[in-house]
Scaffold this active site. Structure first.
Site, PDB file in Angstrom:
ATOM      1  N   GLY A  48       7.852   0.476  44.647  1.00 41.73           N
ATOM      2  CA  GLY A  48       6.911  -0.795  45.105  1.00 41.73           C
ATOM      3  C   GLY A  48       7.611  -1.798  44.383  1.00 41.73           C
ATOM      4  O   GLY A  48       8.261  -2.164  43.356  1.00 41.73           O
ATOM      5  N   GLN A  53       7.862 -10.763  41.658  1.00 38.88           N
ATOM      6  CA  GLN A  53       9.165 -10.362  40.970  1.00 38.88           C
ATOM      7  C   GLN A  53      10.459 -10.628  41.532  1.00 38.88           C
ATOM      8  O   GLN A  53      11.395 -10.481  40.687  1.00 38.88           O
ATOM      9  CB  GLN A  53       8.903  -8.524  41.053  1.00 38.88           C
ATOM     10  CG  GLN A  53       7.684  -7.736  40.341  1.00 38.88           C
ATOM     11  CD  GLN A  53       7.785  -6.571  40.621  1.00 38.88           C
ATOM     12  OE1 GLN A  53       7.409  -6.033  41.563  1.00 38.88           O
ATOM     13  NE2 GLN A  53       8.295  -6.105  39.609  1.00 38.88           N
ATOM     14  N   CYS A  96       8.040  -0.340  35.605  1.00 33.34           N
ATOM     15  CA  CYS A  96       7.966  -1.328  36.294  1.00 33.34           C
ATOM     16  C   CYS A  96       9.476  -2.145  36.339  1.00 33.34           C
ATOM     17  O   CYS A  96      10.034  -2.253  35.376  1.00 33.34           O
ATOM     18  CB  CYS A  96       7.155  -2.480  35.713  1.00 33.34           C
ATOM     19  SG  CYS A  96       6.828  -3.970  36.793  1.00 33.34           S
ATOM     20  N   LEU A  97       9.996  -2.497  37.546  1.00 34.44           N
ATOM     21  CA  LEU A  97      11.100  -3.063  37.656  1.00 34.44           C
ATOM     22  C   LEU A  97      11.328  -4.408  36.851  1.00 34.44           C
ATOM     23  O   LEU A  97      12.526  -4.790  36.746  1.00 34.44           O
ATOM     24  CB  LEU A  97      11.682  -3.408  39.238  1.00 34.44           C
ATOM     25  CG  LEU A  97      11.627  -2.194  40.114  1.00 34.44           C
ATOM     26  CD1 LEU A  97      11.930  -2.581  41.648  1.00 34.44           C
ATOM     27  CD2 LEU A  97      12.659  -1.047  39.457  1.00 34.44           C
ATOM     28  N   HIS A 138      -0.894  -0.990  40.889  1.00 31.23           N
ATOM     29  CA  HIS A 138      -0.066  -1.794  40.049  1.00 31.23           C
ATOM     30  C   HIS A 138       0.605  -2.841  40.844  1.00 31.23           C
ATOM     31  O   HIS A 138       0.680  -4.102  40.342  1.00 31.23           O
ATOM     32  CB  HIS A 138       1.157  -0.729  39.766  1.00 31.23           C
ATOM     33  CG  HIS A 138       2.540  -1.182  38.933  1.00 31.23           C
ATOM     34  ND1 HIS A 138       2.788  -0.827  37.742  1.00 31.23           N
ATOM     35  CD2 HIS A 138       3.311  -2.137  39.210  1.00 31.23           C
ATOM     36  CE1 HIS A 138       3.818  -1.536  37.396  1.00 31.23           C
ATOM     37  NE2 HIS A 138       4.474  -2.395  38.408  1.00 31.23           N
ATOM     38  N   GLU A 139       0.863  -2.693  41.918  1.00 29.02           N
ATOM     39  CA  GLU A 139       1.561  -3.925  42.884  1.00 29.02           C
ATOM     40  C   GLU A 139       0.320  -5.011  43.185  1.00 29.02           C
ATOM     41  O   GLU A 139       0.816  -6.284  42.968  1.00 29.02           O
ATOM     42  CB  GLU A 139       1.981  -3.721  44.233  1.00 29.02           C
ATOM     43  CG  GLU A 139       3.222  -2.379  44.119  1.00 29.02           C
ATOM     44  CD  GLU A 139       4.041  -2.822  43.138  1.00 29.02           C
ATOM     45  OE1 GLU A 139       4.643  -4.071  42.882  1.00 29.02           O
ATOM     46  OE2 GLU A 139       4.864  -1.994  42.555  1.00 29.02           O
ATOM     47  N   HIS A 142       0.088  -7.054  40.124  1.00 29.15           N
ATOM     48  CA  HIS A 142       1.032  -8.041  39.853  1.00 29.15           C
ATOM     49  C   HIS A 142       0.957  -9.425  40.639  1.00 29.15           C
ATOM     50  O   HIS A 142       1.113 -10.606  39.891  1.00 29.15           O
ATOM     51  CB  HIS A 142       2.313  -7.674  40.773  1.00 29.15           C
ATOM     52  CG  HIS A 142       3.466  -6.638  39.822  1.00 29.15           C
ATOM     53  ND1 HIS A 142       3.943  -7.432  38.496  1.00 29.15           N
ATOM     54  CD2 HIS A 142       4.097  -5.651  40.110  1.00 29.15           C
ATOM     55  CE1 HIS A 142       4.845  -6.463  38.116  1.00 29.15           C
ATOM     56  NE2 HIS A 142       4.856  -5.377  38.898  1.00 29.15           N
TER      57      HIS A 142
END
Ligand code: NI
Length: 175
Positions: A48, A53, A96-97, A138-139, A142
């Site tokens: 995701g 990000q 997380c990226l 999670h997304e 963000h």
């Protein structure tokens, strides 16, 4: 239109820590952003990716993630809202990226429903279980400037941040 990858910013970059703006322009720039976000997510081998990000403070995310039955779901959501989250929680590790490298255990709702629109403004309603539910929440978080590490104890949060190691697809460390 050819998708290009964009650098993934790292925790500490202000764009990750403030709420993103609702999408109001459903033109070609949004389509291009979504294509670029998919390319970036696949390059980084993520499941995701939210627009902040890649440094864009807009409420949109992409995902390609499996649910609890192992089936994969792929798509994008614009202006998502969590309309329902199960009281039942599921344990699991989260990463997380934008916090590249480490993972940490974090309980999340087992089932989550989100509503929003697609890139053309058409309404969407999605229900996910297991890892897909974790991804949706999670997304969406963000887009409110919340990272998963913000749910950890202060001690564990700083330990996770110490273990951050940028990859080639990351932007330079902001600190
Ligand atoms: Ni993330």
């Amino acid at each position: 239109m050819k998708a290009r990858t964009r650098p993934v910013v790292i925790a500490g970059d202000p764009v990750l820590h403030r709420p993103a703006a609702p999408v109001t322009d459903f033109g070609p720039e949004l389509a291009e952003l979504i294509e670029d976000m998919f390319a970036t997510m696949y390059l980084a081998e993520g499941v995701g990716l939210a627009a902040p990000q890649v440094g864009v403070s807009q409420r949109v995310f992409v995902y390609d993630c499996h649910d609890e039955s192992g089936e994969f779901y792929k798509g994008h959501v614009v202006n998502p809202v969590i309309s329902h989250a199960s009281a039942e929680l599921e344990d699991g590790d989260e990463g997380c990226l934008s916090v590249p490298g480490p993972y940490a255990p974090l309980p999340r709702p087992r089932e989550v429903t989100i509503t929003g629109v697609d890139q053309h403004g058409e309404p969407l309603r999605l229900t996910g279980t297991g890892f897909l539910a974790r991804c949706f929440i999670h997304e969406t978080e963000h887009l409110d400037g919340i990272l998963y590490i913000d749910h950890l104890s202060r001690r564990r949060r700083s330990r996770v941040l110490q273990d951050v190691e940028p990859f080639s697809w990351n932007a330079p460390l902001p600190f």
